[in-house]
Design an enzyme around this catalytic site. Structure first.
Site, PDB file in Angstrom:
ATOM      1  N   TYR A  33       6.189   4.685  -0.881  1.00  0.00           N
ATOM      2  CA  TYR A  33       5.991   5.611  -1.991  1.00  0.00           C
ATOM      3  C   TYR A  33       5.038   6.723  -1.602  1.00  0.00           C
ATOM      4  O   TYR A  33       4.349   6.655  -0.573  1.00  0.00           O
ATOM      5  CB  TYR A  33       5.466   4.870  -3.226  1.00  0.00           C
ATOM      6  CG  TYR A  33       3.982   4.523  -3.183  1.00  0.00           C
ATOM      7  CD1 TYR A  33       3.513   3.497  -2.365  1.00  0.00           C
ATOM      8  CD2 TYR A  33       3.046   5.234  -3.931  1.00  0.00           C
ATOM      9  CE1 TYR A  33       2.155   3.187  -2.324  1.00  0.00           C
ATOM     10  CE2 TYR A  33       1.688   4.928  -3.890  1.00  0.00           C
ATOM     11  CZ  TYR A  33       1.257   3.902  -3.085  1.00  0.00           C
ATOM     12  OH  TYR A  33      -0.083   3.594  -3.035  1.00  0.00           O
ATOM     13  N   LYS A 148       2.683   3.516   3.874  1.00  0.00           N
ATOM     14  CA  LYS A 148       2.368   3.538   2.434  1.00  0.00           C
ATOM     15  C   LYS A 148       3.415   2.731   1.671  1.00  0.00           C
ATOM     16  O   LYS A 148       4.339   3.292   1.064  1.00  0.00           O
ATOM     17  CB  LYS A 148       2.297   4.990   1.940  1.00  0.00           C
ATOM     18  CG  LYS A 148       1.538   5.134   0.626  1.00  0.00           C
ATOM     19  CD  LYS A 148       1.148   6.570   0.385  1.00  0.00           C
ATOM     20  CE  LYS A 148       0.558   6.820  -0.984  1.00  0.00           C
ATOM     21  NZ  LYS A 148      -0.589   6.005  -1.334  1.00  0.00           N
ATOM     22  N   GLU A 181     -11.423   1.713   3.724  1.00  0.00           N
ATOM     23  CA  GLU A 181     -10.986   2.705   2.739  1.00  0.00           C
ATOM     24  C   GLU A 181     -11.010   2.041   1.378  1.00  0.00           C
ATOM     25  O   GLU A 181     -11.273   0.844   1.265  1.00  0.00           O
ATOM     26  CB  GLU A 181      -9.586   3.220   3.058  1.00  0.00           C
ATOM     27  CG  GLU A 181      -8.522   2.129   2.987  1.00  0.00           C
ATOM     28  CD  GLU A 181      -7.105   2.628   3.230  1.00  0.00           C
ATOM     29  OE1 GLU A 181      -6.841   3.832   3.078  1.00  0.00           O
ATOM     30  OE2 GLU A 181      -6.247   1.784   3.547  1.00  0.00           O
ATOM     31  N   LEU A 206      -4.910   4.203   5.598  1.00  0.00           N
ATOM     32  CA  LEU A 206      -3.855   5.189   5.358  1.00  0.00           C
ATOM     33  C   LEU A 206      -4.402   6.572   5.723  1.00  0.00           C
ATOM     34  O   LEU A 206      -5.537   6.908   5.337  1.00  0.00           O
ATOM     35  CB  LEU A 206      -3.463   5.169   3.875  1.00  0.00           C
ATOM     36  CG  LEU A 206      -2.318   6.103   3.516  1.00  0.00           C
ATOM     37  CD1 LEU A 206      -0.986   5.543   4.021  1.00  0.00           C
ATOM     38  CD2 LEU A 206      -2.245   6.307   2.009  1.00  0.00           C
TER      39      LEU A 206
END
Ligand code: PDD
Length: 286
Positions: A33, A148, A181, A206
């Protein structure tokens, strides 16, 4: 005006927009996505988001559901039909519908879903003025979070834990005590010397599109960036901390695990990055 969503070739009223129960996104999280911000009538950094979608698809050996040019038209059309001038557009591609089997199905067509919704920009502006709090949690995700995928259960649980602690984001921490993250954002600090520090975008995080644009914003402001690991301790002692994502842009962090960062107020560096962001980001009219 009813919301309209795109599902596999059709623009449908949002309430009637369905994928099949044997969609592999639903059964295996076998789907990828993207989320793009829409600001002042422009889709922000759409090129970068679609490039990354292409990379995610390649990594999982999934096909594009249609040509890139057609894809861009659909994304813009969904934003336009929902009259979103400020908000976000969500794009999801799954490997398609097939009888449940772990192996890749032969001949399944990828499913494409595109939705868009309005978000009041005053909400984020208010958050940026106040700053957000983060908690730290041990990394418990797989080692390909550079792709992702919609397999976000650890992120859901971590963000829920943050909420229960009165915070708005959770930072995943590796076994060396270094920050990776956030549950849905990249993590940054600003050192006492004014240098921006963020973890290198290897397989462990990411590669945020907002992160990439912020590199350009920082260069324009004459700020130095170091891509290196930083520990939770270094972050707690930093001059500033912040997160970045398509939905938050650069958002000040004022506390980590209840330790205030500097004087406990949003830092000036992150606020100047936030202010300059829109001038530098790619903007395509919806
Ligand atoms: N999330 N890291 C993670 C785990 C993310 O989920 C996101 C974005 C980012 C930042 O990437 P970008 O700058 O390209 O948005 C980093 C989106 C916003 C989401 O899942 O809603």
């Amino acid at each position: 005006m009813p919301r309209i969503s795109y599902v596999n070739g059709r623009y449908a009223p949002h309430a009637d927009a369905y994928v099949h129960i044997e969609d592999r996104g639903y059964q295996f999280a076998d789907a990828v996505y993207e989320v793009c911000e829409v600001a002042k009538g422009y889709i922000v950094d759409m090129g970068g988001h679609l490039d990354r979608l292409g990379r995610s698809l390649d990594e999982l050996r999934m096909a594009w559901p249609m040509s890139r040019a057609a894809f861009e038209i659909v994304v813009r059309e969904v934003v336009r039909r929902n009259r979103v001038t400020n908000g976000l557009v969500y794009i999801q591609v799954s490997r398609g519908v097939a009888p449940r089997d772990f192996l890749f199905p032969a001949g399944a067509r990828p499913s494409l879903v595109v939705t868009a919704r309005k978000v009041n920009p005053a909400i984020n502006a208010g958050k940026a003025e106040a700053g957000i709090k983060v908690i730290t949690v041990p990394e418990n995700r797989w080692d390909r979070v550079d792709i992702k995928t919609v397999g976000l259960l650890p992120n859901v649980l971590a963000k829920e834990q943050a909420k229960a602690a009165g915070a708005q984001e959770a930072w995943f921490v590796d076994t060396d005590g270094n920050v990776k993250e956030g549950g849905s954002s990249n993590a940054w600090i600003v050192t006492k010397d004014g240098v921006l520090v963020t973890r290198p975008a290897d397989h462990g995080i990411l590669r945020g599109i907002t992160r990439t644009t912020l590199f350009k914003v920082a260069a324009g402001l004459g700020l130095k960036i170091e891509e290196r690991h930083f520990s939770v301790q270094e972050a707690k002692e930093a001059r500033e901390a912040f997160i970045s994502s398509a939905t938050t842009i650069a958002m000040p962090v004022i506390a980590i695990d209840d330790t205030p960062i500097a004087n406990g107020h949003p830092g000036s560096t992150v606020l100047s990055l936030r202010q300059a962001f829109f001038d530098v980001a790619e903007k395509r009219p919806a």
